[in-house]
Design a protein around this motif. Structure first.
Motif, mmCIF file in Angstrom:
data_model
loop_
_atom_site.group_PDB
_atom_site.id
_atom_site.type_symbol
_atom_site.label_atom_id
_atom_site.label_comp_id
_atom_site.label_asym_id
_atom_site.label_seq_id
_atom_site.Cartn_x
_atom_site.Cartn_y
_atom_site.Cartn_z
ATOM 1 N N ALA A 91 5.672 2.045 -5.196
ATOM 2 C CA ALA A 91 6.183 3.471 -5.215
ATOM 3 C C ALA A 91 7.766 3.489 -4.642
ATOM 4 O O ALA A 91 8.571 4.400 -5.406
ATOM 5 N N LYS A 92 8.092 2.659 -4.055
ATOM 6 C CA LYS A 92 9.548 2.297 -3.447
ATOM 7 C C LYS A 92 10.392 2.011 -4.858
ATOM 8 O O LYS A 92 11.682 2.326 -4.788
ATOM 9 N N ALA A 93 9.481 1.363 -5.443
ATOM 10 C CA ALA A 93 10.399 0.835 -6.739
ATOM 11 C C ALA A 93 10.730 1.828 -7.772
ATOM 12 O O ALA A 93 11.514 1.773 -8.699
ATOM 13 N N MET A 94 9.967 3.001 -7.719
ATOM 14 C CA MET A 94 10.267 4.182 -8.426
ATOM 15 C C MET A 94 11.206 5.033 -8.018
ATOM 16 O O MET A 94 11.514 5.063 -7.085
ATOM 17 N N GLU A 95 11.389 6.036 -8.889
ATOM 18 C CA GLU A 95 12.461 6.948 -8.616
ATOM 19 C C GLU A 95 11.678 8.213 -7.800
ATOM 20 O O GLU A 95 10.527 8.245 -7.689
ATOM 21 N N SER A 96 12.359 8.913 -7.329
ATOM 22 C CA SER A 96 12.149 10.324 -6.652
ATOM 23 C C SER A 96 11.036 11.038 -7.662
ATOM 24 O O SER A 96 11.247 10.911 -8.821
ATOM 25 N N PRO A 97 9.904 11.562 -7.326
ATOM 26 C CA PRO A 97 9.632 11.783 -5.936
ATOM 27 C C PRO A 97 8.625 10.816 -5.421
ATOM 28 O O PRO A 97 8.014 11.132 -4.261
ATOM 29 N N MET A 98 8.443 9.598 -6.064
ATOM 30 C CA MET A 98 7.514 8.565 -5.703
ATOM 31 C C MET A 98 7.942 7.883 -4.508
ATOM 32 O O MET A 98 6.975 7.884 -3.390
ATOM 33 N N SER A 99 9.109 7.645 -4.413
ATOM 34 C CA SER A 99 9.449 6.864 -3.107
ATOM 35 C C SER A 99 9.227 7.789 -1.889
ATOM 36 O O SER A 99 9.022 7.524 -0.794
ATOM 37 N N GLU A 100 9.639 9.070 -2.077
ATOM 38 C CA GLU A 100 9.594 10.126 -0.765
ATOM 39 C C GLU A 100 7.955 10.250 -0.462
ATOM 40 O O GLU A 100 8.191 10.544 0.854
ATOM 41 N N ALA A 101 7.097 10.088 -1.447
ATOM 42 C CA ALA A 101 5.787 10.421 -0.930
ATOM 43 C C ALA A 101 5.372 9.166 -0.045
ATOM 44 O O ALA A 101 4.392 9.350 0.720
ATOM 45 N N PHE A 102 5.950 8.084 -0.084
ATOM 46 C CA PHE A 102 5.674 6.960 0.927
ATOM 47 C C PHE A 102 6.774 6.672 1.995
ATOM 48 O O PHE A 102 7.389 5.673 1.565
ATOM 49 N N PRO A 103 6.952 7.434 2.949
ATOM 50 C CA PRO A 103 8.077 7.086 3.752
ATOM 51 C C PRO A 103 8.103 6.031 4.549
ATOM 52 O O PRO A 103 9.114 5.869 5.500
ATOM 53 N N TRP A 104 7.056 5.299 4.574
ATOM 54 C CA TRP A 104 6.662 4.117 5.548
ATOM 55 C C TRP A 104 7.407 3.057 5.229
ATOM 56 O O TRP A 104 7.610 2.644 4.051
ATOM 57 N N LYS A 105 7.690 2.087 6.124
ATOM 58 C CA LYS A 105 8.085 0.840 5.861
ATOM 59 C C LYS A 105 7.088 -0.090 5.254
ATOM 60 O O LYS A 105 7.657 -0.846 4.256
ATOM 61 N N ASP A 106 5.780 -0.107 5.753
ATOM 62 C CA ASP A 106 4.891 -0.917 5.101
ATOM 63 C C ASP A 106 3.358 -0.469 5.239
ATOM 64 O O ASP A 106 3.276 0.657 5.823
ATOM 65 N N TYR A 107 2.629 -1.016 4.826
ATOM 66 C CA TYR A 107 1.033 -0.554 4.715
ATOM 67 C C TYR A 107 0.548 -0.441 6.004
ATOM 68 O O TYR A 107 0.082 0.514 6.679
ATOM 69 N N ARG A 108 1.047 -1.407 6.888
ATOM 70 C CA ARG A 108 0.669 -1.342 8.296
ATOM 71 C C ARG A 108 1.288 -0.009 9.267
ATOM 72 O O ARG A 108 0.554 0.818 9.741
ATOM 73 N N GLN A 109 2.607 0.124 8.657
ATOM 74 C CA GLN A 109 3.191 1.339 9.397
ATOM 75 C C GLN A 109 2.554 2.686 9.021
ATOM 76 O O GLN A 109 2.357 3.702 9.669
ATOM 77 N N ALA A 110 2.232 2.771 7.659
ATOM 78 C CA ALA A 110 1.548 4.006 7.259
ATOM 79 C C ALA A 110 0.127 4.234 7.747
ATOM 80 O O ALA A 110 -0.361 5.385 8.000
ATOM 81 N N THR A 111 -0.487 3.103 8.104
ATOM 82 C CA THR A 111 -2.086 3.622 8.633
ATOM 83 C C THR A 111 -1.934 3.569 10.101
ATOM 84 O O THR A 111 -2.719 4.255 10.639
ATOM 85 N N THR A 112 -1.109 2.767 10.662
ATOM 86 C CA THR A 112 -0.815 2.973 12.063
ATOM 87 C C THR A 112 -0.454 4.532 12.646
ATOM 88 O O THR A 112 -1.086 4.960 13.686
ATOM 89 N N GLU A 113 0.139 5.184 11.859
ATOM 90 C CA GLU A 113 0.358 6.528 12.177
ATOM 91 C C GLU A 113 -0.898 7.377 12.325
ATOM 92 O O GLU A 113 -0.777 8.313 13.084
ATOM 93 N N ARG A 114 -1.670 6.949 11.367
ATOM 94 C CA ARG A 114 -3.006 7.769 11.492
ATOM 95 C C ARG A 114 -4.001 7.321 12.717
ATOM 96 O O ARG A 114 -4.750 8.293 13.035
ATOM 97 N N LEU A 115 -3.456 6.415 13.261
ATOM 98 C CA LEU A 115 -4.470 6.089 14.634
ATOM 99 C C LEU A 115 -4.273 7.111 15.841
ATOM 100 O O LEU A 115 -4.962 6.944 16.487
ATOM 101 N N LYS A 116 -3.017 7.687 15.795
ATOM 102 C CA LYS A 116 -2.819 8.836 16.540
ATOM 103 C C LYS A 116 -3.930 9.705 16.965
ATOM 104 O O LYS A 116 -4.182 10.274 18.104
ATOM 105 N N GLY A 117 -4.679 9.841 15.776
ATOM 106 C CA GLY A 117 -5.880 11.002 15.987
ATOM 107 C C GLY A 117 -6.909 10.299 17.050
ATOM 108 O O GLY A 117 -7.706 11.164 17.598
ATOM 109 N N LEU A 118 -6.961 8.922 16.953
ATOM 110 C CA LEU A 118 -7.883 8.525 18.058
ATOM 111 C C LEU A 118 -7.558 8.553 19.609
ATOM 112 O O LEU A 118 -8.313 8.782 20.478
ATOM 113 N N LEU A 119 -6.278 9.013 19.811
ATOM 114 C CA LEU A 119 -5.956 9.154 21.105
ATOM 115 C C LEU A 119 -6.566 10.364 21.711
ATOM 116 O O LEU A 119 -6.749 10.689 22.940
ATOM 117 N N GLU A 120 -6.819 11.448 20.884
ATOM 118 C CA GLU A 120 -7.353 12.630 21.425
ATOM 119 C C GLU A 120 -9.044 12.401 21.533
ATOM 120 O O GLU A 120 -9.501 13.710 21.969
#
Lengths: 790, 279
Positions: free
Chosen positions: A534-563
């Motif tokens: 996605a990052k290698a592609m032009e807008s809007p593909m790269s914007e749809a994936f604002p994360w540094k890597d796979y780990r960061q993309a999924t880590t963000e979702r873990l916040k739900g477990l805190l609740e």
């Protein structure tokens, strides 16, 4: 045995700012910096050999993974681990692994490759995909995704969402599709059911090979141990109905032999007994179901109820004649289920997948409703969603909107597959005929259609027809051979991942996969490949994936477990959560909230629907003209009409091939050591068929009497021929095979793949590509065959 | 030769082969030396131990997780297509299948069989060189290095639980990484068999000693690799010498039986018969 490594597994807090969604750092691979001589660590993780998601603990000695054990804290397997899970080490250390990205260097299928760097490969694939988009043709990208649920499938959906292609095509229509569809249309939940095995008192399995290979095999084994010996003075009865005498048949308390393709008739016969003798759960039926009695819709049109259908159309005598199960047995089974409530009836995606599959799965599901065991202890449950924080919605641009406006390439939602959720087996037809539009790029993720789908040879043509084929397989499988690029995935013992297992206990369970070893080769987790593409592609593909890597993309979702306050790890900060996850290798909620009727059924009526209004709606949408529907049904050979199509019902199964020419019905099953073939390259599993002399051999099982009349003896080499293909197999005389049928295990096949020769690429290619005419689910049990001695 | 990527684990990898050789020699040596030098429990207590196993055939689902787990834990070589045809596959833990009847009135018995570790072991009696013996904890042990490969024991064992290495064990280069460093590989020409995961018992004992206590039932309950893997918890391990242990209690069950009991071998693997549902 120590868990020292786990504790040392290194969670770094990026400051102590709890608001930082990425505070949870990637766990370090144990001993990444150095190992001391004799040093040993245990890593809690999740098995990846099947979608069940058993918790594992990997023993790592000086950087080498040397043993995998079950993780006792995981509610799915509670410490046990099946043979496939044990053999995961052989996947990790398999000599045939792809060791880095590859670009094709000869004609397709030549097996000649040139190594590429990741940057090159990603840039080239990204460029090709960008061109597709710029040409205004994003829908010509097709992703075949063999993982039923989890983060990578979600990332593919997101990728395609932004890209503008509706073609995220999964394998469900050739695996457990009918069960999912029965849930979708009767429950309003498009997911496999979960079961409360620990409190049930009776299990009636319609062909579900509970002890060998179904959705949650190891989980069921653990539960079965309790069902049999865990409660003094009480034993849960397990009745297995199947044409073939399998390990499950042998281990069940009772085995009932049945004609192939007639499970639905048996279920409806049992329903008949319950209704006729008024033994069904009347309170449940009146409070929580829709369509049991005859009813009238808003337009004043009268509709038939389930009760009327069963009373009039499915008397026990008819069920007995169709199924070959004596009427007395049918009545006894019905009475036993009533007397030993809560009782569960289980359908199977494989055994029930015939041309009458959806009606069959619905009939078996309806039996659960009649017994009133839905959402109750000891009954059938709806898998609750993981409380993960959702990603922000993708903003589609104009090109993407246009791409999504069109139909899916596999024809789901059209006349080819009006009620289905996918139609992967129809793709060769679509792609080769360029109808509804050509496919210009195809990505294979955990998907090997040449081997695992019917028409293997046609799939080869199909792959050759697509200008760009990319495979993410970690091994050179049959389909990867025809690819242009191989972007090899890590194995599950090398990557970091959040895992969403397929339904088991009903309450949310998340697996936390951590790398047990440093990746052996220059491979990359497919989640990262998606992000980098996605990052290698032009807008809007790269914007749809604002994360540094796979780990960061999924880590963000873990916040739900805190609740969640009652989970296995209660944490208010990401760091604490991370420590718990690294220690346990997963997270799960406390238990299932039974009898929460509010929102339990997500159907139009808000109740369990014997009469599926969703089916009625879809049929009306796809076939607005009644005459067109009539023509479609007549052409498909369906005899039911009108309301019956929306109710559980039974149609005579149809088998491809003329009975005179092909005298045997081909029964395919999944064994525990092969399942559907994703593990056939592992020597440990090759050597454990129950008859040890059959190790490394592909066999066709035949009844000894049939063998005698065909002049066959044990170990003879025969050619099994069907209208779809042929395959050389070794004869195995098995008195447990129903006379008049041949049994073949799915998933067998030679490794490494050999593309030459007359043989079909796999057992699957022996099957005619025939599907349930409305649900679009492959009729696995729908082919005739003959044997010829060679 | 070594396929691991650049990285930290490299130093350990480079001399892996020599590491294995040394380890094999060391382990063989440990087997030969008087056990009390290494043991953590007082000798008196060890003498009381009589390790045994209970396999509940009613719980067993015939999945063969035990079979694969055993091969993984004990570095049992893969036989390959040709040797399998000659029945030369090695299964310390095997799955015995017996079927009878005709369709649809069929029965099938699936029995996981490890070495029975007989108290009166026929294999021990015939060994001309003392390579196999019953150790002080009741385990029928085998000293690989002492075996001369005469195969008297494989013939004498009424349960066919002993396997001869017809070929040198071999693994693809990359798969050597998965070998368990706690268990020596066996050379061509010697007989091998189940050890009740003796190396795991030793570990558990050391751990218990470090914690200043005796080995408890809970420490060994699912100690062998087969028992630990079993998804149905059908295999339990413990001390048959102690009447209070779980295995002893189960061995007194009316469902308990031993294989070929009439031979007088006194197996220490106890089976619990399969049962069927009754109204």
């Amino acid at each position: 045995m120590q868990t020292a490594g786990v504790a040392a597994g290194g969670f770094l807090l990026a400051g102590c700012d709890d608001e930082d969604p990425y505070a949870l750092e990637k766990p370090a691979v144990p001993g990444e910096d150095r190992w001391y001589s004799g040093e040993e660590k245990w890593v809690a993780s999740v098995c990846g050999q099947c979608p069940a998601g058993c918790g594992i603990r990997v023993r790592v000695v000086e950087g080498r993974a040397v043993k995998i054990e079950g993780n006792p804290v995981c509610p799915i397997n509670r410490g046990g681990l099946g043979p496939k899970g044990q053999a995961g080490l052989q996947l990790l250390y398999h000599p045939d692994r792809v060791r880095g990205p590859l670009r094709r260097a000869g004609p397709r299928g030549s097996g000649r490759w040139k190594p590429a760097t990741w940057d090159e490969a990603i840039a080239e694939v990204g460029k090709a995909l960008t061109e597709l988009r710029n040409q205004g043709d994003p829908r010509s990208l097709v992703v075949l995704d063999g993982e039923p649920r989890g983060m990578v499938p979600e990332l593919w959906v997101r990728f395609l969402d932004a890209f503008g292609s509706p073609n995220h095509i999964q394998h469900r229509s050739t695996t457990d599709g009918i069960k999912v569809l029965a849930m979708q249309y009767m429950h309003g939940v498009g997911e496999l059911p979960a079961y409360d095995w620990d409190s049930t008192r009776y299990v009636l399995s319609f062909g579900a090979n509970l002890y060998e290979s179904w959705c949650q095999t190891i989980h069921f084994m653990r539960a079965s141990s309790l069902m049999r010996r865990g409660m003094p003075g009480r034993r849960v009865k397990l009745v297995h109905v199947a044409p073939r005498f399998s390990v499950t048949s042998a281990k069940a308390d009772e085995w009932v032999a049945i004609e192939p393709g007639t499970y639905g008739a048996l279920a409806l016969g049992i329903c008949h007994v319950l209704i006729e003798k008024e033994l069904y759960d009347k309170n449940f039926v009146s409070d929580h179901t829709f369509g049991f009695e005859d009813w009238t819709d808003e337009q004043g049109k009268a509709h038939r109820g389930f009760k009327d259908l069963v009373e009039k159309d499915y008397p026990v005598s008819k069920a007995a004649a169709v199924t070959g199960v004596p009427a007395g047995t049918i009545e006894r089974l019905a009475l036993e289920m009533v007397e030993h409530r809560p009782a569960i009836s289980v359908a199977d995606g494989n055994a029930g997948a015939a041309t009458n599959g959806l009606g069959t799965a619905m009939a078996i599901h309806a039996l659960n409703a009649l017994l009133g065991n839905l959402e109750r202890p000891g009954g059938m449950l709806v898998q609750q969603a993981l409380p993960l924080k959702p990603w922000d919605e993708v903003e589609r641009d104009e090109i993407a909107e246009k791409g999504h406006a069109g139909p899916r390439i596999d024809g789901v939602g059209g006349p080819r597959c009006p009620l289905g959720i996918g139609f992967i087996q129809g793709l060769p037809e679509s792609i080769l005929s360029e109808q509804p539009y050509p496919a210009k790029a195809l990505i294979l993720y955990r998907s090997n259609p040449v081997f695992s789908k019917p028409d293997g040879r046609r799939w080869i043509e199909t792959l050759q027809k697509v200008p760009l084929v990319v495979s993410c397989s970690p091994l050179h499988d049959e389909s990867t051979l025809w690819a242009d690029f191989v972007l090899p995935d890590h194995t599950y013992l090398e990557r970091w991942e959040l895992v969403e297992p397929i339904p088991s206990v009903g309450y949310p369970i998340m697996g936390f996969r951590q790398p047990a070893v440093v990746p052996l080769y220059d491979t990359m987790a497919t989640g990262d490949v998606i992000l980098r593409l996605a990052k290698a592609m032009e807008s809007p593909m790269s914007e749809a994936f604002p994360w540094k890597d796979y780990r960061q993309a999924t880590t963000e979702r873990l916040k739900g477990l805190l609740e969640v306050e009652n989970g296995s790890i209660v944490a208010s900060k990401m760091g604490e959560l991370g420590k718990g996850l690294t220690r346990d290798g997963g997270w799960h909620a406390a238990g299932y909230p039974f009898e929460q009727w509010e929102g339990a059924f997500r159907t139009p009526s808000g109740k369990f629907e014997f009469y599926s209004q969703a089916i009625a709606g879809k049929l009306a949408e796809v076939f607005p003209d009644a005459a067109v529907l009539e023509a479609h049904l007549a052409k498909a050979g369906i005899t039911s009409r009108g309301d019956d199509l929306c109710l559980p019902h039974w149609e005579s199964p149809r088998f491809a091939g003329d009975a005179a020419e092909y005298p045997f019905i081909l029964i395919v099953y999944r064994g525990i050591n092969h399942a559907e073939g994703g593990v056939r390259h592992l020597p440990w599993l090759k050597e454990v068929p129950l008859d040890r002399r059959k190790a490394w051999k592909d066999c066709v099982e035949i009844h000894p009497d049939d063998a005698r009349s065909e002049g066959l003896r044990e170990d003879d080499l025969v050619c099994v021929e069907s209208p779809a293909g042929q395959r050389s197999l070794s004869v195995h005389l098995n008195p447990g095979v129903r006379p008049g049928s041949l049994a073949v295990a799915l998933g067998h096949g030679i490794w490494p793949p050999r593309p030459e020769g007359k043989d079909s690429p796999s057992v699957m290619s022996l099957l005619a590509n025939a599907s349930e005419p409305l649900a679009g689910v492959l009729a696995l049990q729908g082919t005739r065959a003959r044997v010829r001695k060679v | 030769m070594n396929d691991l990527r650049e990285g930290s684990s490299k130093p350990a990898e480079t001399h892996r082969r020599s590491f294995f050789t040394t380890l094999a020699a060391a382990l063989a040596g440990i087997f030969l030396l008087p056990r009390r030098l290494f043991s953590s429990e007082p000798a008196r207590e060890r003498l009381r131990r009589k390790w045994g196993m209970v396999i509940d055939l009613d719980k067993c689902t015939g999945c063969q997780a035990c079979v694969v787990a055993c091969r993984a834990e004990n570095n049992v070589p893969v036989a390959g297509p040709a040797q399998t045809q000659n029945d030369r596959g090695i299964f310390w833990m095997d799955m015995l299948e017996v079927s009878e009847g005709s369709y649809p009135d069929l029965q099938r018995q699936l029995t996981p069989i490890p070495c029975n570790h007989c108290e009166n072991a026929p294999c021990v009696k015939v060994c001309p060189v003392g390579a196999t013996f019953i150790n002080e904890e009741g385990i029928v042990a085998q000293v690989w290095a002492r075996c001369i490969g005469c195969r008297y024991c494989t013939t004498a064992c009424p349960y066919s639980r002993r396997y001869f290495n017809w070929q040198a064990p071999s693994w693809p280069e990359t798969m050597k990484n998965q070998l368990n460093p706690d268990v020596a590989t066996r050379p061509k020409g010697v007989v091998e068999k189940c050890t009740f995961c003796h190396h795991r018992i030793r570990r558990a004992r050391e751990k218990a000693r470090a914690e200043g206590r005796e080995l408890a039932d809970a420490d060994v309950r699912t100690l062998p690799a087969c028992a630990q893997a079993c998804p149905a918890e059908a295999i339990l391990f413990g001390d048959l010498g102690s009447p209070e242990s779980e295995v002893s209690r189960l061995a007194r069950s009316p469902r308990a039986m031993r294989l070929l009991e009439d031979l007088g071998t006194h197996p220490k693997v106890v089976y619990l018969r399969e049962a069927k549902w009754k109204e």
